[in-house]
Enzyme design. Structure first.
Site, PDB file in Angstrom:
ATOM      1  N   HIS A 140      16.515 -32.469  21.480  1.00 60.09           N
ATOM      2  CA  HIS A 140      17.165 -33.580  20.780  1.00 60.09           C
ATOM      3  C   HIS A 140      18.676 -33.555  21.035  1.00 60.09           C
ATOM      4  O   HIS A 140      19.234 -32.527  21.390  1.00 60.09           O
ATOM      5  CB  HIS A 140      16.871 -33.396  19.282  1.00 60.09           C
TER       6      HIS A 140
ATOM      7  N   LYS B 167      15.687 -45.581  22.653  1.00 54.77           N
ATOM      8  CA  LYS B 167      15.786 -45.519  21.188  1.00 54.77           C
ATOM      9  C   LYS B 167      15.303 -46.855  20.647  1.00 54.77           C
ATOM     10  O   LYS B 167      15.944 -47.892  20.845  1.00 54.77           O
ATOM     11  CB  LYS B 167      17.240 -45.281  20.788  1.00 54.77           C
TER      12      LYS B 167
END
Lengths: 439, 439
Positions: free
Chosen positions: B334, B198
């Site tokens: 996701h 991330k």
């Protein structure tokens, strides 16, 4: 629960002398009845394309199917798809129904075979669990599935031959007036609220006249579609599209006017330039998921005709409905000569597919009660709709005596493969050839 | 079988101080546990977004859900979709996760609410029929579902506060060296074979360095992805894509480098011109079926991140997988902060989706055993995979004592909505604002 047995019944059913751009329907259509039996003694049934080719394709899957869990279908699909690749390479890739009749393209064989197994397994699962098939798939979006009157030009008489002949009530239908009569009869009997004319048989002006006569007879509240199965050039397709701009408006469509996606796209472009937005539909150029993206990219097709029999089963019709919705395309449903098992499979597929918004095609009115293999006789079509019954699976059981009669008819037949061109040569015109485009 | 009761349990679970372009994770993540109970006393469970908004949205469906047949899901979907239209008009149509966190966009509310009901109903149906959920959906294509290590920059300490704090073993992770350490720890514990970072937290050069350090540490057999959640301009996205051309090759991808499909398309064009074919993935710009066609048309996105929680349930992930396959697009999955129920729902969705070919994201390693509501404790991830157990439904049962503890934590919390920007201001930098693009 495992599948303990796979039974295949090749049958022949009387079929009237219907005309299309492919030629002429033979006196008998061929179907295969598929039965999977579970270790608990429950039976699931389906119906698919007939003749030696489809039968051998299904027979070759026996070892993969017997002994397996009927819930495990997606893996079988992936295996069969993967193995279809070599075929595809050999055939140089025209996986359409442009040159070969529906059911005959070897590049779709795996999808047809898988579909027949899938539909029988879904019937089996539904019967094991006490649930209608559509409710196993997320639940129905409609409990009554609309079908369209499927008009054909035809020669006199019904299907079958000799002892097995089935006179039909429609007689000879070779002009606009007779087409209107046929439509009136069919609507009176079944209540259809949309009408499809199988064209590509006569000069386009005659077929334009037939559509106009239908509009005059039934008014604008009955949507009309015409399907010449690629018989026209781009020029002719545009000419017909312009001529019928009003008649095909309001829920109708122009189906496969010409061969290939590129030519369809050209027809679309020219019609749009002329201010005609009649959607183009296809079951000829678009026969599998791989075709949809290209059809959409070219704007060659605005409505895809699904069909659980060659799209790979009932779940694939659902997937296709989501795919088309996402792409802003409509979904309708194709049909071939069939009996009540296929009719119910189509009805369940439509009931479980949220974005299938056109009345489905069906040849069912052209088949005869004497050939039905569904226990209790023909599936009713009332107000143009097939009701999803509150019975498990597809909602039908097999009448094995009737199956045996169908098998006997098949055994006696001299042919094992649908060939509308040969039939046309034999019965109507020895010099007849299928030529695309004809006009 | 009818649904006789719908129970909603808003819970809070400890969440470490993870960083992203949205800001900082608060000490507790919010989830809602959904239970549908049938007239035969069987329970189906699901887990979804938390806080007062999602809770109220689900509560508003009570009358539509209680008393209905859990098999009849598609109709509910169509009803909720149709009613979503007015919302859409009000909000001027940005149904993405660009400006709002996943779970917060009102235009997706119906899809999230439906999904929570659908997943609980599928669990209920599976339990009623004695079948794992994936096998109700055509059968599994894999019995072990691969997940990816989901690396975050983070501040020291675990999640929670005071009595409820859960120290984590990762400590402070604010540079490339610490990211590699985090990856090593996570791989040692769970066996992940793909890695996602991330990003969007530090200067892109630092994040490029982190990806390079990961490649150096683990070699080219471990695919890498980076996801800055739109923090970069087109220019920066292209620069990072060029810099990481080798590192993101071989099964990796560049996820949502920049905001909007148009800008993603521009990034793609420029990368292709430079000979870099790294696929772009999205869960920000592509959040519903309506977005897929446009993403494909623009070639803005080559991999769609599915998620049963906001795409409208497990069946929709299946439909999405067929849609993307037909369009030649890839499918991944996701994740948001979640417990074991969501992990199993994601695993079943992936198991039943033939064309989902990337390891799924999961935040699961960031949650703590003390907060798990699954009876028997955390769902194991072994060799980077979640195994589909031979148990009915999702394969898990609720631990109601643990649910009660989660509800108690929720009751005590001063906030009822995820707000990573406010948290960032509170804990790290009072002047912090989410700015797109930041670099």
């Amino acid at each position: 629960m495992r599948i303990s047995d796979l039974r295949l019944y090749p049958i022949a059913i009387a079929d009237p002398p219907l005309r299309s751009s492919y030629g002429l329907h033979a006196p008998y259509a061929l179907r295969t009845i598929v039965v999977v039996r579970s270790t608990d003694g429950i039976e699931g049934v389906s119906e698919t394309y007939g003749g030696d080719g489809p039968l051998a394709a299904l027979e070759s899957l026996r070892d993969r199917v017997v002994g397996t869990d009927p819930f495990q279908l997606t893996r079988l699909w992936l295996e069969l798809s993967a193995q279809a690749e070599p075929d595809r390479a050999e055939a140089h890739g025209d996986r359409t129904q442009t040159w070969l009749l529906p059911g005959e393209n070897p590049l779709d064989r795996h999808a047809r075979s898988f579909a027949a197994i899938e539909m029988a397994c879904l019937d089996l699962i539904g019967k094991a669990l006490g649930k209608p098939v559509c409710d196993l798939l997320g639940g129905r979006v409609r409990s009554a599935v609309p079908f369209a009157a499927y008009l054909f030009y035809k020669h006199a008489g019904g299907g079958g031959e000799g002892m097995d002949s089935r006179e039909d009530e429609y007689g000879e239908v070779l002009d606009a007036r007779a087409i209107v009569r046929e439509a009136r009869q069919m609507r009176a009997q079944y209540g259809f609220r949309e009408i499809k004319l199988k064209g590509g048989v006569f000069d386009p002006d005659q077929e334009i006249a037939a559509i106009r006569a239908l509009r005059e007879e039934f008014g604008p509240s009955v949507p009309l579609r015409i399907d010449p199965n690629c018989a026209w050039s781009v020029e002719t397709s545009v000419r017909v599209g312009l001529a019928l701009r009003e008649e095909l408006d309001g829920g109708g469509y122009l189906e496969d006017p010409t061969a290939t996606l590129e030519a369809m796209a050209e027809v679309r472009r020219r019609l749009l330039v002329a201010g005609v937005a009649t959607p183009l539909a296809s079951n000829v150029a678009v026969t599998c998921f791989e075709h949809v993206a290209e059809a959409h990219r070219l704007d060659a097709v605005q409505i895809v005709l699904s069909d659980p029999h060659y799209w790979g089963g009932i779940r694939h019709v659902q997937h296709l409905s989501y795919l088309c919705h996402a792409l802003g395309m409509g979904v309708s449903m194709h049909s071939n000569s069939h009996l009540g098992i296929s009719l119910m499979a189509m009805a369940h597929a439509a009931a479980a597919s949220p974005y299938l918004t056109y009345a489905c095609d069906t040849h069912y009115p052209w088949q005869h009660a004497a050939d039905e293999v569904v226990l209790g006789g023909r599936v009713p079509i009332v107000n143009g709709e097939v009701h999803i019954p509150e019975r498990p699976g597809l909602g039908i059981e097999l009448d094995y005596d009737q199956v045996a009669r169908g098998v006997e008819r098949y055994r006696k037949l001299p042919y094992r493969k649908r060939d509308d061109e040969a039939e046309m040569q034999k019965r109507v015109d020895p010099s007849w050839r299928r030529v695309l485009p004809r006009w």
